[in-house]
Design a protein around this motif. Structure first.
Motif, PDB file in Angstrom:
ATOM      1  N   LYS A 115     -46.415  28.024   0.130  1.00 19.78           N
ATOM      2  CA  LYS A 115     -46.032  28.689   1.366  1.00 19.78           C
ATOM      3  C   LYS A 115     -44.511  28.784   1.498  1.00 19.78           C
ATOM      4  O   LYS A 115     -43.985  29.691   2.144  1.00 19.78           O
ATOM      5  N   ARG A 120     -44.329  32.612   5.237  1.00 18.97           N
ATOM      6  CA  ARG A 120     -44.689  31.184   5.255  1.00 18.97           C
ATOM      7  C   ARG A 120     -46.205  30.965   5.316  1.00 18.97           C
ATOM      8  O   ARG A 120     -46.672  30.001   5.904  1.00 18.97           O
ATOM      9  N   LYS A 121     -46.971  31.861   4.691  1.00 19.04           N
ATOM     10  CA  LYS A 121     -48.429  31.735   4.749  1.00 19.04           C
ATOM     11  C   LYS A 121     -49.067  31.609   3.369  1.00 19.04           C
ATOM     12  O   LYS A 121     -50.009  30.863   3.200  1.00 19.04           O
TER      13      LYS A 121
END
Length: 617
Positions: free
Chosen positions: A458, A464-465
């Protein structure tokens, strides 16, 4: 006159730029080879908090074991600046550490009255092996800021007691820095006595000034009590100082740190890079030689103080300030369960400053020689001190670089190398194409936790996934079927604390095109492949003919040279199952009596016939 002042200012400005530039260049040179490519341990947890929490929750964490809102604010800004460019953390850390070195250089120059000694102190700071954590970890920002604030306190207190009159601005600045450092790292609450000490030295009897540090300390404790429910600092590794404190052990740790100041690694190799017992004999001789030079400076200093009655009281006051600063930093690093070299860095910095001060005192002329003229330093003694400090630097360069080459002994270093390698073999190799893939890692002797597996990738995603990315640990390549474009296969390489991308090797082992079959699934009129069967031994083929069928299309399949099946293609998609022994590698030959008439290309000697997907779970 005005032009002369302007010229002098420009000369000094250029001189400062050159000094800062040289320190910056040396900082990057001495730390070459240190890199952060992937986050783990506390760094990854910090990043996960940054990615999942609001600004208030991240900077002002209530209910945790620590409340370091000034550091968390700086970390929030750094993480925002770096973003998903993980490799930027080391350059940022180096630049910050060089800024601290420049501050130290300026301070040491004031103390010694010697530009060369000031510059050498800056070099010694950057050269020191004690900087390993500040450079090689994201959390190094905390150590650098705390050290910077601590020597800032020392500088302000030194200016306060040595400048004539009640220069309260320096004292108040020291109190502001004390408040700040308590919320960068609570360890430095121990510097409180120094604030009262300088008031005694200055003979300040104003109650308001005495109440200032007391009020600051009380405010710090109230904030800590409200936010984390305690005023006691937490220990190392999740321990509590109140429960682990052992006075006998604390004294032993303090003595260890004193020896560290003289270049002697008294701790175990996993904490110090290499213990003194394991160090080479020639390194021990270099360190001993350097200590002899330091001893020579100390003897010259003592002789000067004994002979110079006119300044003895002032010198002893300053020495007491340096002594208590170093002692307090040693004390706060001795009350937990171990001593890490990075904690000695502040004490070491204080020791270099004290050494610079000694040189400044040695070079000053006697009072009777300076009554009617400006104080001009004794150039003979200045040259002698400069030579001794330069000699110390020359002897310590090979010693420090020797220990730097043993950083791999540090308890976290190899793990950092492993995660650096994982990032190199995945994101750095495939870029954003890594997202959404299944990443199979053979074995898990590195003991990657579920949290690391879920969070590691991430960090590289701007959002940020890393949606769809999944890390799976398997014991063998038999634990999964054919390798498709949505998979990566990684193996551990313990000998080098690294990972290796073996996707293509495993893909070839699972399905090796001999001729006429291509990785994107296209097959010629004639083809041969070698396929590895799965646990059931069943090899499933999906045959896809993308054109208009004429009704006489046939595929002849041989297995290991023996006819296996004659398949009539009556639909655009046909499924065929072949049997083999589990995990056997079988050779399949295909002869097709048709070809794709409107194919746009031809790769082999024969024409495209159809597409085929293989599964063998």
């Amino acid at each position: 006159m005005e032009k002369k002042k302007t010229g002098m200012w420009q000369y000094r400005w250029k001189d400062e730029v050159i000094t800062a530039g040289l320190l910056l260049a040396f900082g990057f040179f001495i730390n070459r080879g240190i890199e952060i490519r992937g986050l783990f341990m506390d760094d990854l947890y910090l990043w996960s908090c940054y990615g999942e929490q609001t600004f208030r929750e991240f900077v002002f964490p209530t209910g945790s074991t620590r409340f370091r809102f000034i550091y968390y604010l700086a970390a929030y800004l750094e993480l925002g600046l770096v973003g998903n460019h993980v490799t930027w953390f080391v350059p940022v850390n180096i630049v910050l550490n060089c800024a601290v070195a420049y501050t130290l250089c300026r301070f040491a120059r004031r103390l010694s009255g010697n530009r060369i000694i000031g510059f050498i102190c800056g070099l010694l700071y950057l050269l020191s092996r004690m900087s390993y954590y500040q450079i090689s970890q994201v959390y190094g920002l905390m150590e650098s800021l705390a050290l910077w604030a601590a020597i800032g306190i020392l500088y302000c207190l030194y200016r306060y007691i040595n400048e004539p009159g009640q220069v309260l601005a320096w004292f108040r600045a020291a109190n502001v820095l004390y408040f700040s450092v308590c919320f960068i790292h609570e360890r430095y609450m121990v510097l409180l006595p120094l604030l009262f000490l300088v008031l005694l030295m200055k003979r300040n009897r104003k109650a308001r000034e005495w109440m200032t540090p007391l009020g600051v300390f009380a405010l710090v404790q109230i904030i800590r009590l409200v936010t984390i429910g305690t005023v006691l600092p937490a220990g190392t590794g999740g321990t509590e100082v109140a429960k682990t404190l052992n006075l006998h052990q604390a004294v032993a740790f303090a003595l260890q740190q004193v020896l560290y100041l003289f270049g002697i690694n008294t701790g175990e190799s996993y904490l110090s890079a290499l213990s003194w017992q394991e160090s080479s004999r020639w390194i021990k001789l270099l360190v001993a030689g350097a200590d002899v030079l330091i001893l020579a400076v100390m003897i010259m200093f003592i002789v000067k103080v004994v002979r110079s009655k006119w300044e003895r009281a002032a010198v002893l006051r300053n020495c007491l300030l340096f002594f208590l600063f170093i002692g307090a930093c040693i004390a706060c690093s001795s009350v937990t369960i171990r001593v890490e070299v990075r904690w000695v860095y502040v004490s070491m910095t204080g020791a270099w400053l004290w050494l610079a001060y000694m040189c400044g005192v040695i070079a000053r002329p006697a009072a009777e020689k300076a009554e009617s003229v400006h104080r001009i330093p004794d150039y003979r003694k200045t040259l002698m001190c400069t030579g001794l400090i330069l000699g110390y630097l020359i002897l310590m360069i090979p010693a420090e670089t020797y220990y730097r080459r043993r950083f791999s002994n540090l308890y976290y270093w190899n793990a950092q190398q492993q995660y650096n390698s994982l990032a190199e073999q995945t994101f750095e190799k495939y870029g954003n194409g890594i997202f959404g893939k299944k990443i199979y890692i053979l074995k898990n002797t590195y003991e990657v936790s579920d949290f690391y597996a879920e969070t590691f990738f991430k960090v590289f995603d701007r959002d940020r996934k890393a949606e769809g990315t999944e890390v799976l640990f398997v014991d063998s390549i038999r634990d999964f079927g054919q390798v498709n474009n949505n998979m990566l296969i990684i193996r551990e390489d313990p000998a080098f604390h690294a990972y290796q991308d073996i996707t293509e090797a495993v893909r070839t082992l699972k399905c090796e095109p001999v001729y006429g079959y291509y990785r994107d699934g296209w097959m010629d009129e004639s083809a041969k492949i070698r396929v590895m069967a799965g646990s059931s031994g069943i090899i499933h083929l999906q045959l896809m003919y993308p054109g208009a069928m004429e009704g006489h299309e046939t595929v002849s399949i041989s297995q290991n040279g023996q006819p296996e099946a004659e398949v009539e293609i009556r639909e655009n998609i046909t499924h065929v199952e072949l049997e083999a022994r589990p995990y056997d590698i079988v050779e399949l030959d295909f002869e097709n009596n048709f070809y794709l008439k409107d194919a746009q290309e031809q790769r082999g000697e024969k024409r495209f016939s159809m597409m085929m997907q293989i599964t063998a779970d």
